[in-house]
Design a protein around this motif. Sequence first.
Motif, PDB file in Angstrom:
ATOM      1  N   VAL A 126       0.851  -1.204   0.000  1.00  0.00           N
ATOM      2  CA  VAL A 126       0.000   0.000   0.000  1.00  0.00           C
ATOM      3  C   VAL A 126       0.884   1.250   0.000  1.00  0.00           C
ATOM      4  CG1 VAL A 126      -1.721   1.345   1.256  1.00  0.00           C
ATOM      5  CG2 VAL A 126      -1.916  -1.152   1.200  1.00  0.00           C
ATOM      6  N   ARG A 127       1.858   1.284   0.901  1.00  0.00           N
ATOM      7  CA  ARG A 127       2.690   2.498   1.004  1.00  0.00           C
ATOM      8  C   ARG A 127       3.587   2.687  -0.216  1.00  0.00           C
ATOM      9  NH1 ARG A 127       1.201   5.059   5.183  1.00  0.00           N
ATOM     10  NH2 ARG A 127       0.471   3.961   7.028  1.00  0.00           N
ATOM     11  N   GLU A 128       3.910   1.589  -0.890  1.00  0.00           N
ATOM     12  CA  GLU A 128       4.712   1.707  -2.101  1.00  0.00           C
ATOM     13  C   GLU A 128       3.876   2.144  -3.298  1.00  0.00           C
ATOM     14  OE1 GLU A 128       7.786   1.834  -2.737  1.00  0.00           O
ATOM     15  OE2 GLU A 128       7.628   1.802  -4.910  1.00  0.00           O
ATOM     16  N   ASN A 129       2.668   1.623  -3.419  1.00  0.00           N
ATOM     17  CA  ASN A 129       1.895   1.831  -4.656  1.00  0.00           C
ATOM     18  C   ASN A 129       0.951   3.015  -4.617  1.00  0.00           C
ATOM     19  OD1 ASN A 129       2.998  -0.361  -6.048  1.00  0.00           O
ATOM     20  ND2 ASN A 129       1.628  -1.776  -5.025  1.00  0.00           N
ATOM     21  N   VAL A 130       0.646   3.535  -3.440  1.00  0.00           N
ATOM     22  CA  VAL A 130      -0.352   4.606  -3.337  1.00  0.00           C
ATOM     23  C   VAL A 130       0.330   5.888  -2.845  1.00  0.00           C
ATOM     24  CG1 VAL A 130      -2.562   5.282  -2.326  1.00  0.00           C
ATOM     25  CG2 VAL A 130      -2.095   2.864  -2.751  1.00  0.00           C
ATOM     26  N   ALA A 131       0.266   6.943  -3.666  1.00  0.00           N
ATOM     27  CA  ALA A 131       0.808   8.239  -3.240  1.00  0.00           C
ATOM     28  C   ALA A 131      -0.068   8.779  -2.113  1.00  0.00           C
ATOM     29  CB  ALA A 131       0.809   9.201  -4.419  1.00  0.00           C
ATOM     30  N   GLN A 132       0.523   9.366  -1.109  1.00  0.00           N
ATOM     31  CA  GLN A 132      -0.205   9.872   0.061  1.00  0.00           C
ATOM     32  C   GLN A 132      -1.208   8.840   0.565  1.00  0.00           C
ATOM     33  OE1 GLN A 132      -1.267  13.479  -1.833  1.00  0.00           O
ATOM     34  NE2 GLN A 132       0.523  14.529  -1.006  1.00  0.00           N
ATOM     35  N   ALA A 133      -0.673   7.686   0.898  1.00  0.00           N
ATOM     36  CA  ALA A 133      -1.520   6.536   1.240  1.00  0.00           C
ATOM     37  C   ALA A 133      -2.523   6.862   2.353  1.00  0.00           C
ATOM     38  CB  ALA A 133      -0.640   5.363   1.654  1.00  0.00           C
ATOM     39  N   ASP A 134      -2.098   7.580   3.376  1.00  0.00           N
ATOM     40  CA  ASP A 134      -3.009   7.783   4.512  1.00  0.00           C
ATOM     41  C   ASP A 134      -4.213   8.655   4.154  1.00  0.00           C
ATOM     42  OD1 ASP A 134      -1.795   6.214   6.624  1.00  0.00           O
ATOM     43  OD2 ASP A 134      -0.107   7.592   6.393  1.00  0.00           O
ATOM     44  N   ALA A 135      -4.091   9.465   3.112  1.00  0.00           N
ATOM     45  CA  ALA A 135      -5.227  10.293   2.701  1.00  0.00           C
ATOM     46  C   ALA A 135      -6.248   9.481   1.906  1.00  0.00           C
ATOM     47  CB  ALA A 135      -4.729  11.462   1.855  1.00  0.00           C
ATOM     48  N   ARG A 136      -5.801   8.406   1.300  1.00  0.00           N
ATOM     49  CA  ARG A 136      -6.681   7.625   0.415  1.00  0.00           C
ATOM     50  C   ARG A 136      -7.117   6.310   1.013  1.00  0.00           C
ATOM     51  NH1 ARG A 136      -5.483   8.314  -5.332  1.00  0.00           N
ATOM     52  NH2 ARG A 136      -4.661  10.401  -5.617  1.00  0.00           N
ATOM     53  N   VAL A 137      -6.302   5.793   1.917  1.00  0.00           N
ATOM     54  CA  VAL A 137      -6.542   4.443   2.441  1.00  0.00           C
ATOM     55  C   VAL A 137      -6.546   4.508   3.971  1.00  0.00           C
ATOM     56  CG1 VAL A 137      -5.610   2.101   2.547  1.00  0.00           C
ATOM     57  CG2 VAL A 137      -5.366   3.431   0.440  1.00  0.00           C
ATOM     58  N   ARG A 194      35.162   8.685  -5.840  1.00  0.00           N
ATOM     59  CA  ARG A 194      35.923   7.437  -5.731  1.00  0.00           C
ATOM     60  C   ARG A 194      35.704   6.493  -6.900  1.00  0.00           C
ATOM     61  NH1 ARG A 194      36.503   4.911   0.219  1.00  0.00           N
ATOM     62  NH2 ARG A 194      37.177   6.817   1.269  1.00  0.00           N
ATOM     63  N   HIS A 195      34.437   6.415  -7.347  1.00  0.00           N
ATOM     64  CA  HIS A 195      34.094   5.361  -8.331  1.00  0.00           C
ATOM     65  C   HIS A 195      33.600   5.917  -9.662  1.00  0.00           C
ATOM     66  CE1 HIS A 195      34.443   2.410  -5.093  1.00  0.00           C
ATOM     67  NE2 HIS A 195      33.733   3.241  -4.351  1.00  0.00           N
ATOM     68  N   GLY A 196      33.438   7.238  -9.739  1.00  0.00           N
ATOM     69  CA  GLY A 196      33.021   7.840 -10.998  1.00  0.00           C
ATOM     70  C   GLY A 196      31.553   7.655 -11.333  1.00  0.00           C
ATOM     71  N   ARG A 197      30.762   7.260 -10.331  1.00  0.00           N
ATOM     72  CA  ARG A 197      29.309   7.111 -10.547  1.00  0.00           C
ATOM     73  C   ARG A 197      28.611   7.207  -9.199  1.00  0.00           C
ATOM     74  NH1 ARG A 197      27.821   2.240  -8.708  1.00  0.00           N
ATOM     75  NH2 ARG A 197      29.469   0.716  -8.392  1.00  0.00           N
ATOM     76  N   ARG A 198      27.284   7.305  -9.264  1.00  0.00           N
ATOM     77  CA  ARG A 198      26.527   7.392  -8.008  1.00  0.00           C
ATOM     78  C   ARG A 198      26.353   6.015  -7.357  1.00  0.00           C
ATOM     79  NH1 ARG A 198      21.908  11.940  -8.096  1.00  0.00           N
ATOM     80  NH2 ARG A 198      23.198  13.543  -9.020  1.00  0.00           N
ATOM     81  N   LEU A 199      26.139   6.035  -6.056  1.00  0.00           N
ATOM     82  CA  LEU A 199      25.777   4.821  -5.316  1.00  0.00           C
ATOM     83  C   LEU A 199      24.494   4.243  -5.942  1.00  0.00           C
ATOM     84  CD1 LEU A 199      26.252   3.190  -2.521  1.00  0.00           C
ATOM     85  CD2 LEU A 199      24.374   4.613  -1.702  1.00  0.00           C
ATOM     86  N   ALA A 200      24.483   2.951  -6.257  1.00  0.00           N
ATOM     87  CA  ALA A 200      23.316   2.345  -6.911  1.00  0.00           C
ATOM     88  C   ALA A 200      22.559   1.444  -5.932  1.00  0.00           C
ATOM     89  CB  ALA A 200      23.772   1.544  -8.126  1.00  0.00           C
ATOM     90  N   ILE A 201      21.266   1.675  -5.854  1.00  0.00           N
ATOM     91  CA  ILE A 201      20.407   0.911  -4.932  1.00  0.00           C
ATOM     92  C   ILE A 201      19.463   0.047  -5.770  1.00  0.00           C
ATOM     93  CG2 ILE A 201      18.704   1.063  -3.070  1.00  0.00           C
ATOM     94  CD1 ILE A 201      19.625   3.987  -2.639  1.00  0.00           C
ATOM     95  N   ALA A 202      19.516  -1.270  -5.572  1.00  0.00           N
ATOM     96  CA  ALA A 202      18.572  -2.156  -6.274  1.00  0.00           C
ATOM     97  C   ALA A 202      17.319  -2.309  -5.420  1.00  0.00           C
ATOM     98  CB  ALA A 202      19.204  -3.527  -6.495  1.00  0.00           C
ATOM     99  N   THR A 203      16.175  -2.099  -6.037  1.00  0.00           N
ATOM    100  CA  THR A 203      14.922  -2.251  -5.282  1.00  0.00           C
ATOM    101  C   THR A 203      13.720  -2.282  -6.212  1.00  0.00           C
ATOM    102  OG1 THR A 203      13.632  -1.437  -3.404  1.00  0.00           O
ATOM    103  CG2 THR A 203      14.426   0.237  -4.941  1.00  0.00           C
ATOM    104  N   LYS A 204      12.607  -2.835  -5.702  1.00  0.00           N
ATOM    105  CA  LYS A 204      11.339  -2.610  -6.392  1.00  0.00           C
ATOM    106  C   LYS A 204      10.508  -1.603  -5.605  1.00  0.00           C
ATOM    107  CE  LYS A 204       8.948  -6.804  -4.691  1.00  0.00           C
ATOM    108  NZ  LYS A 204       9.905  -7.823  -4.276  1.00  0.00           N
ATOM    109  N   PHE A 205      11.055  -1.124  -4.473  1.00  0.00           N
ATOM    110  CA  PHE A 205      10.333  -0.165  -3.625  1.00  0.00           C
ATOM    111  C   PHE A 205      10.831   1.265  -3.884  1.00  0.00           C
ATOM    112  CE2 PHE A 205      10.053  -4.223  -1.347  1.00  0.00           C
ATOM    113  CZ  PHE A 205       8.699  -4.284  -1.062  1.00  0.00           C
ATOM    114  N   TRP A 206      10.486   1.806  -5.065  1.00  0.00           N
ATOM    115  CA  TRP A 206      10.952   3.153  -5.446  1.00  0.00           C
ATOM    116  C   TRP A 206      10.485   4.213  -4.458  1.00  0.00           C
ATOM    117  CZ3 TRP A 206      13.158   4.992 -10.184  1.00  0.00           C
ATOM    118  CH2 TRP A 206      13.505   3.960 -11.060  1.00  0.00           C
ATOM    119  N   ARG A 207       9.201   4.212  -4.198  1.00  0.00           N
ATOM    120  CA  ARG A 207       8.628   5.293  -3.386  1.00  0.00           C
ATOM    121  C   ARG A 207       9.175   5.251  -1.952  1.00  0.00           C
ATOM    122  NH1 ARG A 207       3.861   7.876  -4.506  1.00  0.00           N
ATOM    123  NH2 ARG A 207       3.123   6.124  -5.736  1.00  0.00           N
TER     124      ARG A 207
END
Length: 229
Positions: A76-87, A127-140
């Motif tokens: 719910v918190r991942e898929n719904v923007a402003q979850a508490d206002a809608r759910v 140090r590495h010439g790029r940004r720290l990379a985070i793998a996730t399906k939880f973007w929000r």
Amino acid sequence: MTVTIALPSKGRIKEGAEKALEKAGFPVETNGNDRSYRGQVRGRPDIEIAFLSASEISREVGNGAVDFGVTGEDVVRENVAQADARVEFISRLGFGQADVVVAVPEIWLDVDTMADLNDVASEFRSRHGRRLAIATKFWRLTQQFFTAKHGIQLYRIVESLGATEGAPMAGQADIIVDITSTGSTLAANHLKILSDGVILKSEACFVRARKAAHEGDPVVDEILTAMRS
Ligand SMILES: Nc1ncnc2c1ncn2[C@@H]1O[C@H](COP(=O)(O)OP(=O)(O)OP(=O)(O)O)[C@@H](O)[C@H]1O
Ligand SMILES: O=P(O)(O)OC[C@H]1O[C@H](OP(=O)(O)OP(=O)(O)O)[C@H](O)[C@@H]1O
């Protein structure tokens, strides 16, 4: 009005969801066909059951297409923007527990907190010439936790659709945000949770779409009372 309750059609919270409804006095019946996506509550023509996946349930409750649902707080918190206002989170159901966490390679001995990680992120490009990379399906949830809560700006999200814990060893990302329940997948991939890296302690919840039409509806009130107790 006819009220629709969405329940998981598959997966690890399906059984618990149906049991929770039954315990509250709403025994769920399918149309004699396990693949059917509609069902009903025995003796209750005013309540419809929609069988959807856990993430579809979060979206459909979030946009008001169904009235109630059982799904994980994390989705719910991942898929719904402003979850508490809608759910509205009506009750926590005591199963489907999983933590959404920030985990880094065990060999990062100097990194134990989000503040340490912020230091790493700041120096990463030089140090590495790029940004720290985070793998996730939880973007929000990742953006809220890293940027809004901890003020970390310098990172890049690498979308992961599965086997997220394998991404650092495969060289696809540096760290991960994912769910853990027993911790065995993290351990198998030599990852450790940061000491302040628990983003959310999730479990299966009974949720309601915040809709004006629910006001004073006797069926809605009956379901709310039964599921709260
Ligand atoms: N070990 C676990 N791994 C994954 N999810 C878990 C675990 N324990 C509990 N859950 C919870 O189960 C819910 C997801 O259920 P499930 O994995 O069955 O969905 P799914 O079938 O993958 O749904 P979708 O296809 O919509 O993603 C989430 O709320 C998640 O937090
Ligand atoms: O802490 P643990 O008990 O090891 O559980 C966590 C793992 O379980 C889930 O994956 P799953 O194997 O269900 O596959 P999925 O990612 O396809 O849901 C989740 O994505 C983690 O990888």
